[in-house]
Design a protein around this motif. Structure first.
Motif, mmCIF file in Angstrom:
data_model
loop_
_atom_site.group_PDB
_atom_site.id
_atom_site.type_symbol
_atom_site.label_atom_id
_atom_site.label_comp_id
_atom_site.label_asym_id
_atom_site.label_seq_id
_atom_site.Cartn_x
_atom_site.Cartn_y
_atom_site.Cartn_z
ATOM 1 N N GLN A 156 -11.721 3.170 -0.110
ATOM 2 C CA GLN A 156 -13.173 2.804 -0.524
ATOM 3 C C GLN A 156 -14.123 4.091 -0.963
ATOM 4 O O GLN A 156 -14.197 5.187 -0.326
ATOM 5 C CB GLN A 156 -13.728 2.204 0.805
ATOM 6 C CG GLN A 156 -13.221 1.122 1.285
ATOM 7 C CD GLN A 156 -13.874 0.598 2.635
ATOM 8 O OE1 GLN A 156 -14.411 1.200 3.411
ATOM 9 N NE2 GLN A 156 -13.892 -0.854 2.815
ATOM 10 N N ASP A 215 -5.462 -0.238 7.784
ATOM 11 C CA ASP A 215 -7.025 0.095 7.744
ATOM 12 C C ASP A 215 -7.380 1.475 7.342
ATOM 13 O O ASP A 215 -8.334 1.567 6.637
ATOM 14 C CB ASP A 215 -7.429 -0.390 9.386
ATOM 15 C CG ASP A 215 -7.392 -1.720 9.337
ATOM 16 O OD1 ASP A 215 -7.475 -2.405 8.537
ATOM 17 O OD2 ASP A 215 -7.522 -2.086 10.693
ATOM 18 N N ARG A 264 -7.068 2.012 3.659
ATOM 19 C CA ARG A 264 -7.951 1.002 2.941
ATOM 20 C C ARG A 264 -9.511 1.641 2.985
ATOM 21 O O ARG A 264 -10.088 2.073 2.125
ATOM 22 C CB ARG A 264 -8.099 -0.355 3.410
ATOM 23 C CG ARG A 264 -8.834 -0.931 2.628
ATOM 24 C CD ARG A 264 -9.146 -2.397 3.124
ATOM 25 N NE ARG A 264 -9.974 -2.601 4.343
ATOM 26 C CZ ARG A 264 -9.474 -3.281 5.452
ATOM 27 N NH1 ARG A 264 -8.219 -3.800 5.844
ATOM 28 N NH2 ARG A 264 -10.184 -3.033 6.731
ATOM 29 N N SER A 275 0.887 -1.270 0.004
ATOM 30 C CA SER A 275 -0.020 -0.077 -0.148
ATOM 31 C C SER A 275 0.788 1.362 0.083
ATOM 32 O O SER A 275 1.330 1.659 1.165
ATOM 33 C CB SER A 275 -1.028 0.013 1.036
ATOM 34 O OG SER A 275 -1.511 1.272 1.352
#
Length: 182
Positions: free
Chosen positions: A139, A132, A135, A105
């Motif tokens: 989204q 997290d 991510r 990432s």
């Protein structure tokens, strides 16, 4: 099926010499250190790029299988490691089990490098928080982790066995490995 690429004898010989050096670098880089992992990443990326430059991208997987003793997936993890951490001079702040995960990432890796430069030790828990966080940012609005399309990821534990020791086989189940940061 792709057409076969025909190289001149000189190009084939030069490519074979380059690939032999990259193979040697991979084998000697199989150390339990970040430096070893970075050396492997540079070598694997060099082999991929050398093959691509000659129009032989399809031979990369074959080369990895024949020369590296780890999977193509692991080869791309090493490439991501180098792409994201090649010029990072704070690698000693990254604990075992964090580097490969963060390398997947870019935004999380960038934030981890900034934190490490500021003196923060990057623990597996912090790596998971960063992953997290980024991510969730990636989204689309209106979705959450409870949707039908959620991503399941494995937490990195401090006591995970190390898979990157010299001569170790790749983890074919796709789990993340890293190490060498003491």
């Amino acid at each position: 099926m792709a057409d076969e690429i025909i190289l001149s004898k000189a190009d084939e010989k030069a490519l074979a010499k380059s690939l032999a050096q990259f193979s040697a670098d991979v084998k000697t880089g199989k150390l339990n250190t970040i430096d070893g992992m970075m050396k492997i990443g540079v070598a694997v990326r060099g082999a991929r790029d050398a093959l691509a430059k000659k129009g032989c991208e399809g031979r990369f997987s074959q080369w990895v299988e024949a020369e590296c003793e780890f999977s193509r997936q692991q080869a791309y993890r090493y490439i991501a490691l180098v792409d994201n951490f090649e010029n990072c001079n704070t690698m000693l702040r990254f604990q075992e089990g964090t580097v490969f995960r963060l390398a997947q990432s870019g935004p999380a890796a960038t934030e981890a490098k900034e934190l490490a430069r500021a003196g923060t030790t990057i623990t597996p828990e912090l790596a998971n928080e960063l992953l997290d966080k980024h991510r969730r940012k990636a989204q689309p609005e209106g979705t959450d982790d409870e949707s039908d399309n959620h991503v399941v990821r494995r937490q990195v534990a401090d006591d995970e066995p190390r898979e990157d020791r010299a001569g170790a086989e790749d983890d074919s189940d796709g789990s993340d490995v890293a190490g060498g940061v003491e």
